[in-house]
Design an enzyme around this catalytic site. Structure first.
Site, mmCIF file in Angstrom:
data_model
loop_
_atom_site.group_PDB
_atom_site.id
_atom_site.type_symbol
_atom_site.label_atom_id
_atom_site.label_comp_id
_atom_site.label_asym_id
_atom_site.label_seq_id
_atom_site.Cartn_x
_atom_site.Cartn_y
_atom_site.Cartn_z
ATOM 1 N N GLU A 35 -14.710 -2.183 -2.891
ATOM 2 C CA GLU A 35 -15.738 -1.348 -3.513
ATOM 3 C C GLU A 35 -16.248 -0.276 -2.555
ATOM 4 O OE1 GLU A 35 -16.583 -1.112 -6.522
ATOM 5 O OE2 GLU A 35 -15.630 -2.875 -7.378
ATOM 6 N N TYR A 118 -25.040 0.306 -6.979
ATOM 7 C CA TYR A 118 -23.755 0.096 -7.648
ATOM 8 C C TYR A 118 -22.963 -1.029 -6.982
ATOM 9 C CZ TYR A 118 -18.876 0.289 -8.696
ATOM 10 O OH TYR A 118 -17.606 -0.115 -9.028
ATOM 11 N N ASP A 136 -20.842 3.152 -12.902
ATOM 12 C CA ASP A 136 -20.285 4.209 -12.073
ATOM 13 C C ASP A 136 -20.070 5.443 -12.939
ATOM 14 O OD1 ASP A 136 -18.023 3.693 -13.598
ATOM 15 O OD2 ASP A 136 -16.672 3.499 -11.875
#
Length: 291
Positions: A35, A118, A136
Site C-alpha cells: 500500500e 487511506y 482512493d
C-alpha cells in the site's frame, strides 16, 4: 442510487487481477508495504520491487535492522523516496512496540509513522477483512458516477467520502471487504478517468449513464509535470547516491543537472532537509544513515 453488490462481486470473481499482494499467505506487513509503494505509483512498477522486499524483509524487524540507506537503495526509482524512510521508521515501531505484527485496529494503525487515513483502512480491510470504508481515487470516481451521476468526483473530503462509501458497504464483514476491493478494481480497469469502458461495466444501473454522461464542469485539474521540475532533479541526485558505494564529492552531483545550477542546489538542499541525504564532516554527500 446504490451500487448493485451482487453484480459487482460476480464481475470481480471473474475479472480480479492476480496481484501478488492478493495471494494466499500474504501477511499484513507485506500488504502494508504494498500500500505504501502503490501510492502514486503504477502496479506494474511496484510488483517486482515488492516481491524483492518480501524476500528481503518478510517481517518488520528485518527492515528495522537494516540501515536507512539500504532501504533507500532498494526503493530504487519508485519515486517519492520519503515513503521509504517512513516505512523504515514504521518497521522500527512495529518491531519494538507491537511484537513485529501490524495492528488490525484503524486507530492504532493511524498512530504509526507514515500511515494516513487511506493506508490504515486499506490494511484493516485487505489484511484483516474488516468492514471499513476504503477510499482512493478509483473508488471516489466510481461513486461519483454510479451513485451521484457526476463525471468526476469533486475535491477530496475525508468525512464526506468515507460516509459515502460506508453507506454502500454490505453489512456482512467478509462481503464488505470483498466489495471494497471490487469497487477499487472497477475504477482501475473499467470506470477509468479517461475513456471509461462503460459497455463493459458490470453494473446494471449507473446514475451518470442515466443522466446522459454529462461532462465534468468543475475547475480545471492541474496536470502534474515531471520533466524539468525539482522532483526530476531530486531523482537524478538520489540516483547518483543510490548507485555509489559510499559518500561522493559535490562535483559528482553537480554534473547531473547543468541546465540550472540554482535549481540543482535547491533540490539538494531539499533532500538534506527531508533527511534523505546527509553531508559528512569532510563535506561529502551520502544517503541517510551513511554519514
Amino acid at each position: 442510487m446504490p451500487i448493485d453488490t451482487t453484480a459487482l462481486l460476480n464481475w470481480f470473481d471473474a475479472e480480479e487481477r492476480d496481484l501478488p499482494w492478493r495471494r494466499p499467505g500474504v501477511t499484513a506487513w507485506q500488504i502494508l508495504m504494498s500500500e505504501i509503494m502503490l501510492q502514486q505509483t503504477p502496479v506494474s512498477r511496484v510488483a517486482p520491487i515488492w516481491e524483492e522486499w518480501v524476500r528481503k524483509w518478510p517481517v518488520p524487524s528485518k527492515m528495522a535492522a537494516s540501515s536507512q540507506a539500504e532501504v533507500l537503495r532498494a526503493w530504487g526509482k519508485l519515486g517519492y523516496p520519503r515513503r521509504a524512510l517512513r516505512l523504515h521508521e514504521c518497521a522500527s515501531v512495529l518491531a519494538s512496540e507491537h511484537g513485529d505484527v501490524v495492528p488490525a485496529d484503524v486507530d492504532t494503525l493511524l498512530g504509526l509513522p507514515g500511515i494516513g487515513a487511506y493506508t490504515a483502512r486499506a490494511v484493516a480491510c485487505f489484511a484483516y477483512g474488516q468492514r471499513v470504508p476504503v477510499v482512493d481515487t478509483n473508488v471516489r470516481r466510481v461513486v461519483a458516477r454510479a451513485v451521484h451521476g457526476e463525471a468526476e468526483p469533486g475535491n477530496p473530503s475525508t468525512t464526506r467520502d468515507l460516509a459515502d462509501v460506508d453507506a454502500l458497504l454490505p453489512r456482512p464483514r467478509a462481503r464488505a471487504a470483498r466489495y471494497s476491493a471490487a469497487v477499487m478494481e472497477l475504477g482501475a480497469l473499467i470506470c477509468t478517468a479517461k475513456n471509461p469502458a462503460c459497455l463493459l461495466c458490470p453494473l446494471p444501473n449507473c446514475s451518470w449513464i442515466d443522466a446522459g454522461r454529462p461532462a465534468y464542469t468543475g475547475p480545471a485539474k492541474k496536470v502534474q509535470k515531471f520533466v524539468g521540475t525539482d522532483r526530476q532533479v531530486r531523482g537524478k541526485l538520489m540516483a547518483v547516491l543510490r548507485e555509489s558505494s559510499g559518500p561522493v564529492e559535490r562535483a559528482q552531483l553537480d554534473i547531473v543537472w547543468l541546465t540550472d545550477p540554482g535549481q540543482r542546489d535547491r533540490a539538494l538542499d531539499s533532500l538534506l532537509l527531508d533527511g534523505l541525504v546527509e553531508q559528512t564532516e569532510s563535506g561529502l554527500f551520502c544517503l541517510a544513515g551513511e554519514g
